[in-house]
Write an enzyme that holds these catalytic residues in place. Structure first.
Site, PDB file in Angstrom:
ATOM      1  N   SER A 106       0.811  -1.231   0.000  1.00 43.57           N
ATOM      2  CA  SER A 106       0.000   0.000   0.000  1.00 43.57           C
ATOM      3  C   SER A 106       0.840   1.274   0.000  1.00 43.57           C
ATOM      4  CB  SER A 106      -0.936   0.017   1.210  1.00 43.57           C
ATOM      5  OG  SER A 106      -0.189   0.010   2.423  1.00 43.57           O
ATOM      6  N   SER A 156       2.850  -7.172   2.560  1.00 42.77           N
ATOM      7  CA  SER A 156       2.495  -6.096   3.480  1.00 42.77           C
ATOM      8  C   SER A 156       0.974  -5.960   3.604  1.00 42.77           C
ATOM      9  CB  SER A 156       3.170  -4.808   3.007  1.00 42.77           C
ATOM     10  OG  SER A 156       3.163  -3.809   3.990  1.00 42.77           O
ATOM     11  N   PHE A 157       0.410  -4.853   3.163  1.00 44.57           N
ATOM     12  CA  PHE A 157      -1.046  -4.693   3.071  1.00 44.57           C
ATOM     13  C   PHE A 157      -1.672  -5.875   2.325  1.00 44.57           C
ATOM     14  CE2 PHE A 157      -3.864  -3.492  -0.471  1.00 44.57           C
ATOM     15  CZ  PHE A 157      -5.041  -3.142   0.179  1.00 44.57           C
ATOM     16  N   ASP A 210      13.266  -4.718   8.961  1.00 42.90           N
ATOM     17  CA  ASP A 210      12.094  -4.033   8.405  1.00 42.90           C
ATOM     18  C   ASP A 210      11.635  -2.946   9.374  1.00 42.90           C
ATOM     19  OD1 ASP A 210       9.564  -3.331   7.417  1.00 42.90           O
ATOM     20  OD2 ASP A 210       9.105  -5.375   6.764  1.00 42.90           O
ATOM     21  N   HIS A 220      11.993  -3.900   4.192  1.00 37.06           N
ATOM     22  CA  HIS A 220      10.628  -4.257   3.819  1.00 37.06           C
ATOM     23  C   HIS A 220      10.527  -4.764   2.380  1.00 37.06           C
ATOM     24  CE1 HIS A 220       6.382  -4.340   4.615  1.00 37.06           C
ATOM     25  NE2 HIS A 220       6.080  -3.460   3.675  1.00 37.06           N
TER      26      HIS A 220
END
Length: 276
Positions: free
Chosen positions: A36, A105-106, A226, A254
């Site tokens: 995101s 992630s998202f 991260d 990340h």
């Protein structure tokens, strides 16, 4: 370097939403769900892995609603329900009964929620730097979700993403800044995660009980360094999902799929190739 033409795949009507997606390779289907970040597209997120993964299987990488070049319907409320509904619409539009899901992630939170709600539509799960359990909002994620368009701000956001700062050139920051100010991009993005932002971390989380009930074989990947999504989220997911394995990369932020590109591709290929 990326340009608009590369980021455009083909348009598919998915759940009533004109959806930009990349669809390459043949064989068993795997859907890659992006993160995101500001100005993100499926291509920007997955461009380094699609060519290799598609040698062995059909790779589908959509721009989820609100992101990239997918239509932004008037009056849509962005949230886990609308994103899950969009993802089921994509599978239905492509007539895919069951897929492997790779969530970044998202996209990991979305993949988790999807597997919980539609377990029969998922074969295996890969979660990378994943959201999906509750954690304390990091400075990095606050900066990503709170991004206001400028080249210095984009540079700051990207510095949070990478362990190796040499990956973040002025040219790349300028390119991603320009991506973030395309018509409609920032308007949609700024409406998704307004401050205070801890509530959006919580809103993307599935319950421990629901996560524990997941029966799918799950591969979890995380960079030890991260600063956007803390390693503790993947440690927690590994504890909760009985059939999961966790790989942690040192000297990695990340961007596992970029900073540990060869290892990421090898691990995902091996994991998805294993028969049930």
């Amino acid at each position: 370097m990326m340009n608009v033409n590369e980021e455009l795949g083909r348009m598919v009507l998915a759940g009533g939403i004109e959806t930009n997606l990349h669809d390459v390779g043949t064989g068993e289907p795997v859907v890659l769900v992006h993160g995101s970040g500001p100005g993100v597209t499926a291509w920007a997120n997955w461009r380094t892995v699609m060519p290799e993964l598609s040698k062995h299987r059909r790779v589908i990488a959509p721009d989820m609603v609100g992101f990239g070049f997918t239509q932004r319907p008037q009056g849509i409320h962005y949230g886990i329900d609308s994103w899950v509904a969009h993802l089921i619409g994509i599978l239905d539009a492509l007539e895919l009964d069951r897929v492997d899901l790779v969530g970044n992630s998202f996209g990991g939170a979305l993949s988790l929620a999807f597997a919980i709600r539609f377990p029969h539509r998922v074969r295996r799960l890969v979660l990378m730097g994943s959201v999906g359990v509750r954690f304390e909002l990091t400075d990095g994620l606050d900066a990503v979700w709170g991004y206001e368009p400028s080249v210095p701000n984009m540079r700051k956001v990207m510095d949070y993403f990478a362990y190796d700062r040499s990956l973040i050139s002025d040219e790349l920051a300028e390119l991603r800044y320009k991506a973030s100010i395309r018509p409609g991009f920032q308007e949609a993005f700024s409406s998704m995660f307004p401050a205070p932002r801890q509530r959006w971390v919580d809103a993307l989380a599935s319950s421990d009980q629901d996560i524990q009930a997941i029966q799918h074989e799950t591969l979890i990947l995380h960079g030890r360094d991260d600063h956007v999504i803390p390693l503790e989220t993947s440690l927690r997911l590994n504890q909760l999902i009985e059939t999961s394995q966790l790989h942690v990369f040192g000297k990695c932020g990340h961007w596992v799929q970029i900073e540990q590109n060869k290892s990421f591709i090898r691990l995902v290929n091996d994991f998805l190739a294993t028969k049930e």
